[in-house]
Design an enzyme around this catalytic site. Structure first.
Site, short mmCIF file in Angstrom:
data_model
loop_
_atom_site.label_atom_id
_atom_site.label_comp_id
_atom_site.label_asym_id
_atom_site.label_seq_id
_atom_site.Cartn_x
_atom_site.Cartn_y
_atom_site.Cartn_z
N HIS A 21 0.83 -1.20 0.00
CA HIS A 21 0.00 0.00 0.00
C HIS A 21 0.87 1.26 0.00
CE1 HIS A 21 -3.85 -1.98 0.39
NE2 HIS A 21 -3.41 -2.70 1.42
N SER A 22 0.34 2.33 -0.54
CA SER A 22 1.05 3.60 -0.53
C SER A 22 1.34 4.02 0.90
CB SER A 22 0.20 4.69 -1.22
OG SER A 22 -0.09 4.34 -2.55
#
Length: 566
Positions: free
Chosen positions: A208-209
């Site tokens: 995930h970012s």
């Protein structure tokens, strides 16, 4: 050395102490952090992030004065660097960065895995072609499309509820053929989810970012929400043809939602009930399904309205929109409510409309403001002990607060994404031709992407509403919805129009997505051939091998005609 890291050895030729500061260049508006100090004969060794460029600052002190020297470099993963420099009076001179080893190609395991998959994609049709040729030699008439028809008949004969009732099978055979593309899209999504949940090979783009931004992993959850929206439409079409009452249909929706929420809570349950996390993936599914399916059930336009809209020349091209204006108005009100709460709610000690990760962000001025209004509402309603304690921004931004990416405020934009899936399904219902469906999906892909990107000003952090999966920002929902439309277009073209691919092996996985989701959450398949530190090779084998096991299991369930639903 860990994955996604490089080792730096600072060597000073000065007898005076030199202080070393550093920070990842990806950390937005973050102050440099003190790492250590070095002097002649006392090298300083430190591991840095190799995913993004890294900023280094050297500070010297001599006779009361202080000077600084800054350097930014993107270090190679697994690289070992000697960083040497001299000090002349108050200045850093002769600064040099030397790579003293040759790092291995960290993408090699992923290239090997991709090559294997590509080889399978190429060899499988050749195998089918040879099999077809053998059947012809035996005098059996066959071709690709005949095999596809046999495949479809076999799928249509399988019961989604494991019933052997002949009347039910007869009714199913009379129905319109099931769209393969939806199950293939769902199967791709669940396989990608399993791969990333098993570590994704340790590659940052399968994670995930950190905060703002978008990776392929960030799209998995939105894709599921969108597919659920399409399924709501198709289920509603089945309800309209059945003898069920609206009360019975609502009870079915309510029961399914309760089951999903309960399963999500069970997956979150640990040994300590005082830290039982309340939000979660299945919980978000349950709430969005309950609201959107109920909305569609009780506000769907009458047959008379649909006929009237279709009969008029100026409204007929917009028959997927005009009859549903009440639904669109409700969704607009929901989105407006989310924006108002996000930007107008007073959060103690934080500026209104703050969307950052807290911690080091904005030079540390808003250390205890992680997630702004979204984080504040979760901590106020649920408490720190019942929300996620390890947000993706924790390491880089050194955040101290808990933050849940499936929190309460994020439910509102999730409703919009689910509704857009309902609308995509409505396009299937109202537009009979392939061309009209593809054109509609393409137009909506462009509209959602255009609006979403415009909110960001085309930047990562500087827009009005940055793309942020943790917050489920409106821009994130719209951009991810655009990718959903694109995926539907691709799967629909390949599986239902051109029929150049029958969807295997993802089709099997899409038919039993909930079984695979629950199974891989409960059985992690943590197998390695050595201990820490892990490498991309071992991590890719783990993720790829674990995913393959569940694909095989999905095929076994399909072969045994076992299909699990909630």
């Amino acid at each position: 050395m860990m994955m996604n890291q490089a080792k730096l050895q600072f060597i000073s030729n000065s007898t005076d102490d030199v202080e070393i500061f550093g920070i990842s260049d990806h950390c937005f508006k973050c102050n440099l952090q003190f790492l250590g100090q070095t002097s002649f004969g006392h090298p300083f060794i430190f591991a840095v992030d190799s995913i993004w460029p890294y900023r280094i600052q050297l500070k010297t002190k001599n006779t009361g004065s202080q000077t600084t020297f800054q350097h930014t470099q993107h270090f190679s993963e697994g690289g070992e660097y000697n960083i040497s420099f001299d000090q002349y009076e108050d200045q850093i001179v002769n600064f040099q960065s030397h790579l003293i080893n040759k790092p291995t190609n960290q993408y090699l395991p992923l290239i090997v895995l991709s090559s294997f998959l590509l080889g399978f994609i190429i060899l499988w049709p050749l195998f089918k072609l040879a099999r077809r040729h053998i059947r012809k030699l035996k005098g059996e008439e066959t071709n690709y499309f005949m095999e596809m028809e046999e495949w479809e008949q076999k799928i249509d004969s399988l019961s989604r509820d494991n019933t052997n009732n002949s009347d039910e099978r007869k009714k199913r055979n009379q129905r319109k053929k099931r769209l393969r593309s939806i199950d293939v899209f769902r199967g791709i999504t669940i396989c990608l989810m399993i791969f990333v949940n098993y570590g994704g090979g340790g590659y940052h783009f399968f994670q995930h970012s950190v905060w703002n931004g978008l990776t392929i992993t960030d799209l998995v959850f939105p894709w599921f929400m969108f597919i659920m929206g399409i399924s709501i439409t198709l289920s509603f079409n089945s309800f309209r043809k059945s003898a069920k009452t609206y009360k019975q249909a609502f009870v079915d929706i309510l029961v399914r939602s309760v089951k999903l929420f309960a399963l999500g809570m069970l997956l979150n349950m640990g040994q300590n009930m005082t830290t039982w996390r309340v939000p979660g993936v299945l919980q978000r599914f349950a709430i969005c399904y309950l609201f959107v399916a109920t909305l569609n059930l009780f506000t769907y336009p009458s047959q008379k309205t649909l006929i009237l809209v279709n009969s008029r020349s100026w409204t007929s091209p917009f028959k997927d929109l005009v009859p549903h204006l009440i639904q669109w108005f409700i969704m607009f009100a929901i989105v407006a409510s989310h924006i108002i709460v996000t930007f107008k709610l007073d959060v103690p000690g934080c500026p209104r409309g703050y969307l950052g990760p807290g911690g080091l962000d904005n030079h540390g001025h808003y250390e205890n403001c992680t997630g702004g209004a979204a984080g504040y509402i979760d901590r106020l309603v649920l408490g720190d002990n019942h929300i996620y304690g390890y947000p993706t921004c924790k390491e880089m931004y050194q955040t101290k607060q808990h933050f849940d990416p499936e929190g309460i405020l994020g439910i509102l934009p999730s409703l919009l994404l689910t509704f857009l899936g309902v609308h995509a399904g409505e396009i299937i219902t109202l537009f009979p031709s392939h061309k009209s469906r593809l054109l509609r999906w393409l137009v909506w892909a462009l509209i959602t992407a255009g609006i979403g990107i415009s909110m960001t000003f085309g930047t990562l952090n500087e827009g009005i509403i940055p793309i942020n999966k943790n917050l489920w920002s409106i821009s994130f929902v719209l951009v991810s919805a655009s990718t959903c439309y694109i995926m539907m277009i691709l799967c629909y073209l390949l599986n239902d129009i051109r029929r150049i691919w029958n969807g295997a092996p993802f089709y099997f996985c899409g038919m039993n997505a909930i079984a695979l989701y629950l199974g891989h959450m409960l059985i992690p398949f943590n197998f390695y051939w050595h201990t820490d530190p892990q490498t991309h090779t071992s991590a890719t084998v783990r993720a790829g091998g674990g995913t393959l096991i569940w694909i095989i299991w999905a095929y076994y369930l399909y072969w045994k005609k076992l299909f699990f639903t909630v």
